[in-house]
Write a protein that holds these residues in place. Structure first.
Motif, short mmCIF file in Angstrom:
data_model
loop_
_atom_site.label_atom_id
_atom_site.label_comp_id
_atom_site.label_asym_id
_atom_site.label_seq_id
_atom_site.Cartn_x
_atom_site.Cartn_y
_atom_site.Cartn_z
N ASP A 136 2.83 1.75 -3.49
CA ASP A 136 2.00 2.28 -4.56
C ASP A 136 2.35 3.73 -4.80
O ASP A 136 2.80 4.43 -3.92
N LYS A 137 2.12 4.15 -6.04
CA LYS A 137 2.56 5.47 -6.47
C LYS A 137 2.05 6.58 -5.58
O LYS A 137 2.80 7.39 -5.06
N LYS A 138 0.74 6.63 -5.38
CA LYS A 138 0.16 7.70 -4.61
C LYS A 138 0.15 7.38 -3.13
O LYS A 138 -0.40 8.11 -2.34
N GLY A 139 0.74 6.23 -2.79
CA GLY A 139 0.75 5.87 -1.39
C GLY A 139 -0.32 4.85 -1.11
O GLY A 139 -0.04 3.68 -1.03
N MET A 140 -1.55 5.28 -1.06
CA MET A 140 -2.57 4.40 -0.52
C MET A 140 -3.73 4.19 -1.48
O MET A 140 -4.39 5.15 -1.86
N PRO A 141 -4.00 2.95 -1.88
CA PRO A 141 -5.24 2.71 -2.62
C PRO A 141 -6.42 2.82 -1.67
O PRO A 141 -6.30 2.51 -0.51
N GLU A 142 -7.53 3.26 -2.19
CA GLU A 142 -8.71 3.49 -1.31
C GLU A 142 -9.23 2.18 -0.74
O GLU A 142 -9.36 1.22 -1.44
N THR A 174 0.82 -1.21 0.00
CA THR A 174 0.00 0.00 0.00
C THR A 174 0.85 1.26 0.00
O THR A 174 0.47 2.27 -0.55
#
Lengths: 298, 193
Positions: B187-193, B184
């Motif tokens: 991941d690129k943006k940090g956190m998937p929803e 998690t």
């Protein structure tokens, strides 16, 4: 999953607005050069009034364009390094030579044109067309080689850049045509036939450009997760307004509709549309360069 | 034999104290607002079942670095021992390497106008010391050494742990190995929803 990011470091700006300006200026230069060769290389006599302003603008803009690069660069006094330490795998390294050769070719081509030496103008024009395509096409490669950003790293990028360069070049030539007719002829008469021919050319090129943008969006949206991120960013994120409304709707679709309606063939409408297209293409460059790096990668 | 420096980070040991960030800044005189190593922090779950996850990110010193490919003046160099450095006298500050790095690990120095990056504290390695972040970590989460040396700590770390790297799909062959990586945060943006 219940997850949230609570600490990360924001990214520094890489290619800022000056690179967008640079891409825009080289695009205008390449577009106007190609239009100026229509008469001396391809022999379309109706484009004769555009040949001389086209080549002058092509040379001038291409002398102006590297100034944006110097402003962007952190160490502009080291620009000579580009010609001494060459890295063949870097598109910027190709560009340093293209940016030197192309203005020289266009100046020589312009010289023969002003001397009315048709034979040599044609030869230099034939040499100039590939170099004009190269000098703008390489900027597309600059972005498509940078594999970190999903919006940039697509094979379609050089073609997309070339087509939008031709669009902005034609739009600039429409404005040049109006100014030339209104201020620099004795009868103060604008060459409306030429204006409408340019409008007709734009219809088809804008359709092709919209098709390319559509391909790009579809391929991103059905691709890997970073591509989906790009489409969300360009549609609903910070760049949603600039991309959907300013670039696509106002900058491309509206002129396309206006140019296709015969009733609206008026000089004033065409002039306004040409200005809108030029602004729209600048917004497109801004969206691609700044929008591409606006999406966080870490 | 040729050296091949690499770094390993055991995320099960990382306590997220940000010491490596500060020490790196002091050691390398990194300007304000930019970092050569930083710890991404994330939060998983809801009370009462909550866990914080940490991910120190730094230059991966890729085997196949994009920054070296795109540098127009060959100022970014992949050294024989695997370290990717920027030649401060040759860099023209065009920032193309920053745009092309999939990890975003380079920064521009606003005073010098050139691009700088982690060099595994070259001045320390040359004196047979370890990089500042590795030496200072209070939890001893960092492992540094020569991957070609079969007796080194990093070789043991890579063999003994289940390791992973960041953004393996870029084909850059990154040389920073993580044990216990939480996807998690990777991941690129940090956190998937």
């Amino acid at each position: 999953m219940d997850t949230m990011l609570i600490y990360n470091v924001p990214m520094q700006e890489t290619f800022g607005v000056w690179i967008a300006v640079y891409f825009y200026l080289t695009g205008l230069s390449a577009g106007s050069f190609i239009l100026s060769t229509l008469r001396y290389v391809f022999g379309f006599e109706q484009f004769k009034p555009l040949a001389k302003p086209g080549v002058v603008l092509a040379a001038l803009l291409l002398i102006l364009a590297p100034m944006a690069l110097l402003i962007h660069s952190g160490q502009p006094m080291r620009a000579w390094h580009l010609f001494v330490f060459i890295n063949p795998s870097s598109p910027l390294s190709w560009g340093s030579f293209l940016l030197t050769i192309y203005p020289i070719i266009s100046v020589i081509y312009g010289y023969f044109m002003f001397k009315e030496n048709k034979k040599w103008a044609k030869i230099m024009g034939i040499i100039g067309i590939p170099s004009a395509i190269a000098v703008h096409g390489y900027t597309g490669f600059v972005l498509s080689v940078a594999k970190a950003r999903a919006l940039w790293a697509t094979p379609i990028m050089p073609l997309l850049f070339l087509i939008s360069a031709i669009i902005s070049g034609i739009a600039m030539m429409m404005i040049v045509n109006v100014i030339q007719g209104y201020f620099f002829t004795k009868e103060r008469k604008i060459n409306t036939d030429l204006l409408f021919i340019l409008g007709k050319m734009l219809i088809w090129i804008i359709i092709f450009d919209l098709f390319l943008v559509f391909c790009d969006i579809i391929a991103h949206y059905t691709g890997h997760k970073e591509g989906i991120e790009v489409v969300k960013h360009m549609f609903t994120g910070t760049f949603g307004f600039l991309f959907l409304f300013a670039e696509v709707l106002v900058g491309k679709v509206v002129p396309l509709v206006v140019f296709s309606v015969p009733k609206w063939r008026k000089t004033s409408i065409y002039l306004i549309m040409a200005i809108i297209i030029m602004i729209g293409i600048f917004i497109m460059r801004y969206n691609v360069v700044v929008g591409g790096e606006h999406i966080p990668i870490v | 034999m040729k050296k091949r420096y690499a770094i390993g980070i055991d995320l099960n040991k990382c306590i997220g104290c940000h010491t490596c960030e500060i020490v790196c800044k002091l050691e390398n005189k990194v300007p304000i607002s930019v970092w050569r190593i930083w710890i991404k922090e994330g939060l998983k779950g809801k009370y009462p079942l909550v866990r914080k996850v940490f991910l120190p990110v730094l230059c991966n010193h890729c085997e196949n670095p994009t920054c070296v490919t795109v540098c127009p003046v060959k100022a970014s160099i992949k050294r024989e021992d695997g370290i990717v450095i920027v030649d401060p006298h040759r860099c023209i500050g065009c920032r193309y390497c920053m745009a092309a790095c999939p990890y975003g690990m380079r920064h521009v120095n606003p005073l010098l106008g050139i691009v700088q990056k982690c060099d595994f504290c070259l001045h320390r390695i040359e004196n047979n010391s370890k990089p500042a972040c590795v030496a200072s970590c209070p939890a001893k989460a960092f492992v540094f050494g020569d991957l070609n040396d079969k007796n080194s700590e990093i070789y043991k770390f890579v063999i003994e742990n289940n390791i992973s790297v960041l953004k393996e799909d870029t084909g850059n062959l990154p040389q920073a190995f993580y044990a216990g990586l939480d996807f998690t945060l990777a991941d690129k943006k940090g956190m998937p929803e």
